[in-house]
Design a protein around this motif. Structure first.
Motif, PDB file in Angstrom:
ATOM      1  N   ILE A  87       0.868  -1.185   0.000  1.00 24.65           N
ATOM      2  CA  ILE A  87       0.000   0.000   0.000  1.00 24.65           C
ATOM      3  C   ILE A  87       0.899   1.226   0.000  1.00 24.65           C
ATOM      4  CG2 ILE A  87      -1.759   1.279   1.283  1.00 24.65           C
ATOM      5  CD1 ILE A  87      -2.351  -1.595   2.645  1.00 24.65           C
ATOM      6  N   TYR A  88       0.693   2.117  -0.962  1.00 23.47           N
ATOM      7  CA  TYR A  88       1.410   3.398  -0.951  1.00 23.47           C
ATOM      8  C   TYR A  88       0.602   4.398  -0.120  1.00 23.47           C
ATOM      9  CZ  TYR A  88       4.051   2.130  -5.304  1.00 23.47           C
ATOM     10  OH  TYR A  88       4.848   1.566  -6.264  1.00 23.47           O
ATOM     11  N   THR A  89       1.234   5.031   0.852  1.00 20.52           N
ATOM     12  CA  THR A  89       0.514   6.093   1.565  1.00 20.52           C
ATOM     13  C   THR A  89       0.351   7.340   0.685  1.00 20.52           C
ATOM     14  OG1 THR A  89       2.534   6.977   2.556  1.00 20.52           O
ATOM     15  CG2 THR A  89       1.285   5.344   3.851  1.00 20.52           C
ATOM     16  N   HIS A  90       1.231   7.496  -0.296  1.00 20.70           N
ATOM     17  CA  HIS A  90       1.123   8.550  -1.309  1.00 20.70           C
ATOM     18  C   HIS A  90       2.223   8.293  -2.322  1.00 20.70           C
ATOM     19  CE1 HIS A  90       4.030  10.072   1.598  1.00 20.70           C
ATOM     20  NE2 HIS A  90       4.387  11.051   0.809  1.00 20.70           N
ATOM     21  N   ALA A 118      -3.185   1.815  -4.180  1.00 17.16           N
ATOM     22  CA  ALA A 118      -2.974   3.226  -3.848  1.00 17.16           C
ATOM     23  C   ALA A 118      -4.228   4.019  -4.187  1.00 17.16           C
ATOM     24  CB  ALA A 118      -1.785   3.791  -4.628  1.00 17.16           C
ATOM     25  N   HIS A 119      -4.237   5.260  -3.750  1.00 20.29           N
ATOM     26  CA  HIS A 119      -5.319   6.147  -4.168  1.00 20.29           C
ATOM     27  C   HIS A 119      -5.191   6.435  -5.667  1.00 20.29           C
ATOM     28  CE1 HIS A 119      -7.526   9.953  -4.723  1.00 20.29           C
ATOM     29  NE2 HIS A 119      -8.373   9.333  -3.925  1.00 20.29           N
ATOM     30  N   ARG A 120      -6.334   6.669  -6.305  1.00 21.01           N
ATOM     31  CA  ARG A 120      -6.367   6.855  -7.762  1.00 21.01           C
ATOM     32  C   ARG A 120      -5.404   7.960  -8.218  1.00 21.01           C
ATOM     33  NH1 ARG A 120      -9.974   5.202 -11.272  1.00 21.01           N
ATOM     34  NH2 ARG A 120     -11.498   4.746  -9.637  1.00 21.01           N
ATOM     35  N   ASN A 121      -5.265   9.013  -7.428  1.00 17.93           N
ATOM     36  CA  ASN A 121      -4.451  10.153  -7.882  1.00 17.93           C
ATOM     37  C   ASN A 121      -2.959   9.829  -7.973  1.00 17.93           C
ATOM     38  OD1 ASN A 121      -6.692  11.718  -8.212  1.00 17.93           O
ATOM     39  ND2 ASN A 121      -6.470  12.851  -6.295  1.00 17.93           N
ATOM     40  N   VAL A 161      -6.531   0.797  -7.657  1.00 10.80           N
ATOM     41  CA  VAL A 161      -6.704   2.115  -7.040  1.00 10.80           C
ATOM     42  C   VAL A 161      -8.100   2.208  -6.449  1.00 10.80           C
ATOM     43  CG1 VAL A 161      -5.034   3.265  -8.542  1.00 10.80           C
ATOM     44  CG2 VAL A 161      -7.453   3.198  -9.199  1.00 10.80           C
ATOM     45  N   TYR A 162      -8.266   3.157  -5.524  1.00  8.46           N
ATOM     46  CA  TYR A 162      -9.576   3.383  -4.906  1.00  8.46           C
ATOM     47  C   TYR A 162      -9.785   4.890  -4.796  1.00  8.46           C
ATOM     48  CZ  TYR A 162      -7.549   5.001  -0.581  1.00  8.46           C
ATOM     49  OH  TYR A 162      -6.880   5.768   0.340  1.00  8.46           O
ATOM     50  N   ASP A 163     -10.980   5.302  -4.398  1.00  6.40           N
ATOM     51  CA  ASP A 163     -11.291   6.734  -4.348  1.00  6.40           C
ATOM     52  C   ASP A 163     -11.424   7.272  -2.926  1.00  6.40           C
ATOM     53  OD1 ASP A 163     -11.402   7.542  -7.160  1.00  6.40           O
ATOM     54  OD2 ASP A 163     -12.976   6.030  -7.278  1.00  6.40           O
ATOM     55  N   ASP A 164     -12.405   6.781  -2.164  1.00  7.38           N
ATOM     56  CA  ASP A 164     -12.655   7.352  -0.835  1.00  7.38           C
ATOM     57  C   ASP A 164     -12.131   6.461   0.283  1.00  7.38           C
ATOM     58  OD1 ASP A 164     -13.965   9.520  -1.993  1.00  7.38           O
ATOM     59  OD2 ASP A 164     -15.824   8.369  -2.139  1.00  7.38           O
ATOM     60  N   THR A 184      -0.211  15.938  -0.116  1.00 11.20           N
ATOM     61  CA  THR A 184      -0.504  15.568  -1.502  1.00 11.20           C
ATOM     62  C   THR A 184      -2.010  15.358  -1.670  1.00 11.20           C
ATOM     63  OG1 THR A 184      -0.366  13.184  -1.067  1.00 11.20           O
ATOM     64  CG2 THR A 184       1.692  14.304  -1.620  1.00 11.20           C
ATOM     65  N   ASP A 185      -2.428  15.186  -2.920  1.00 14.41           N
ATOM     66  CA  ASP A 185      -3.851  14.928  -3.198  1.00 14.41           C
ATOM     67  C   ASP A 185      -4.129  13.429  -3.363  1.00 14.41           C
ATOM     68  OD1 ASP A 185      -2.729  14.237  -5.621  1.00 14.41           O
ATOM     69  OD2 ASP A 185      -3.936  15.612  -6.827  1.00 14.41           O
ATOM     70  N   ASP A 186      -3.124  12.603  -3.062  1.00 14.07           N
ATOM     71  CA  ASP A 186      -3.246  11.168  -3.355  1.00 14.07           C
ATOM     72  C   ASP A 186      -2.984  10.312  -2.112  1.00 14.07           C
ATOM     73  OD1 ASP A 186      -0.558  11.560  -2.978  1.00 14.07           O
ATOM     74  OD2 ASP A 186       0.087  10.683  -4.871  1.00 14.07           O
ATOM     75  N   ALA A 187      -3.240  10.891  -0.922  1.00 15.57           N
ATOM     76  CA  ALA A 187      -2.787  10.240   0.310  1.00 15.57           C
ATOM     77  C   ALA A 187      -3.765   9.191   0.824  1.00 15.57           C
ATOM     78  CB  ALA A 187      -2.540  11.282   1.392  1.00 15.57           C
ATOM     79  N   THR A 188      -3.194   8.170   1.451  1.00 17.96           N
ATOM     80  CA  THR A 188      -3.941   7.076   2.068  1.00 17.96           C
ATOM     81  C   THR A 188      -3.483   6.921   3.509  1.00 17.96           C
ATOM     82  OG1 THR A 188      -4.270   5.843   0.013  1.00 17.96           O
ATOM     83  CG2 THR A 188      -4.237   4.558   2.056  1.00 17.96           C
TER      84      THR A 188
END
Ligand SMILES: [Zn+2]
Length: 421
Positions: A87-90, A118-121, A161-164, A184-188
């Motif tokens: 899992i990437y945190t960002h 990871a998050h989609r972004n 990837v996921y969104d919310d 960042t805008d892509d954080a998990t």
């Protein structure tokens, strides 16, 4: 010294983070529970978290280009099972770069490559990195004052990837992910509800939130605060930050999360109140400040980013690039303005001389304006370039934040080079 004793000294501000970096350098695993460790390789490089499951290992982040091999070696000293999920945190490279080592290891062993989530972004980020490679090399080289720095290429994309939010079951272990914007805008954020362990990514970094960085894409101070509050509501027992040592204990975790949120809420609230009254960016920058008692916390010191830069980013988030000064809407070329003012002052050297006096007196902000006007009006003048260099040396000294210091140091060095031809 035992790591716990070092932590206690860090917690009260009696030890510097450099001491912790020295203690973990080479790669160090910190036991969290029987099935969870955090892996550290030094403050500047993102932490990783490993979770043992019946299906293999889950790894949260993978380490940086400089130290990912140490991260992997520390992981393998603990458990030799295949890495099932990453899992990437960002998408920052000090958290993602090590993924390629995991792929290489799997290929060499003839096992499945890990699944990366990871998050989609993060996908959009890596496309942007491909499109701006030269720029990123330059910006990172200047931010860390490393001439000739080259940004990595060939970023390992996520497979899913996921969104919310996303709830995973891996080998009998429940892992919950949710998205927030901050650095960042892509954080998990990664939450292990059964163990009450939270891996925050760079929402917690043992310095003032890095929400202002001058040469990076938009950062999100207000959202950062909201995400810290969401983490606080989970009441974690263990908080694994993106950088720096693990924070054990519900009370301490809540304190770190709450104080970080409060600092950003304060900057956001002050900035918005003035924006809503019609203040210009200039007025806001010189009126808003972070609460002194929070800035003094050992985990909120403005050693990396600068709260003033965070205010700029809050402005930009809500209002775009125009700062409210009509001269800045359609400005003259800098060289024309500089020539005009130099002529009025009686020569570029007059501006430079005044800059030197101001810098000597500690008025480095004003000195920088005059030094830059002098240098722009008369770029070939070696004496003026020497003055610019000494002014920027003073400016760098005046900064507490690494980013501010490094940027002034870059211009100091350039002026120095111009002063000697
Ligand atoms: Zn990081």
């Amino acid at each position: 010294m035992e790591p716990d004793q070092l932590f206690e000294r860090l917690w009260i501000g009696a030890a510097a983070m450099e001491e912790w970096t020295a203690a973990v350098s080479g790669g160090s695993a910190r036991s969290i529970t029987g099935s969870v460790i955090a892996i550290h390789t030094g403050y500047l490089f993102g932490n990783a978290t490993a979770v043992r499951t019946d299906a293999g290992l889950v790894l949260v982040d993978t380490g940086s280009r400089e130290t990912a091999s140490q991260t992997l070696a520390a992981l393998r000293r603990w458990d030799d099972s295949p890495v099932h999920t990453v899992i990437y945190t960002h998408g920052h490279i000090d958290h993602t770069w090590g993924a390629r080592l995991l792929d290489q290891e799997a290929d060499a062993r003839g096992t499945m490559r890990p699944r990366i989530i990871a998050h989609r972004n993060v996908l959009y980020r890596f496309d942007r990195y491909d499109a701006t490679h030269g720029l990123n090399s330059l910006v990172m080289g200047r931010q860390f004052n490393q001439p000739g720095y080259t940004f990595p290429e060939g970023h390992r994309r996520p497979d899913e990837v996921y969104d919310d939010g996303l709830a995973l079951m891996v080998g009998g272990v429940r892992i919950e992910l949710f998205h927030g914007r901050g650095e960042t805008d892509d954080a998990t954020v990664v939450w292990l509800p059964e163990q009450r362990v939270l891996a925050s990514g760079d929402f917690v970094i043992w310095v003032f939130p890095n929400a202002g960085n001058p040469r990076k894409v938009q950062r999100f101070g207000p959202d950062w605060a909201a995400t810290l509050r969401r983490m606080q509501a989970l009441k974690p027992e263990v908080l694994i930050p993106g950088h720096g040592p693990v924070i054990f204990g519900e009370a301490r975790a809540a304190q770190v999360l709450g104080d970080g949120a409060e600092a950003l809420e304060s900057l956001t609230g002050q900035t918005l109140a003035l924006m809503n009254k019609g203040s210009s960016l200039d007025e806001i920058l010189h009126a808003v400040s972070a609460p002194a008692e929070l800035l003094a916390k050992p985990y909120l010191l403005p050693k990396y980013d600068d709260p003033e830069f965070v205010v700029r980013n809050i402005w930009h988030l809500y209002a775009g690039w125009f700062d409210g000064n009509p001269a800045h809407l359609k400005p003259a070329p800098a060289i024309e303005l500089a020539a005009e003012l130099a002529s009025l002052a009686g020569g570029a050297d007059k501006l430079a001389q005044r800059a030197a006096v101001l810098a000597e007196g500690g008025r480095t902000r004003l000195a920088a304006h005059l030094a830059e006007l002098a240098g722009t009006a008369s770029p070939q003048d070696r004496a003026i370039q020497a003055t610019r260099a000494s002014v920027y040396a003073r400016c760098a000294e005046a900064e507490t934040a690494l980013i501010g210091k490094a940027i002034f140091a870059v211009y100091q060095r350039e002026a120095q080079a111009q002063s000697t031809g």
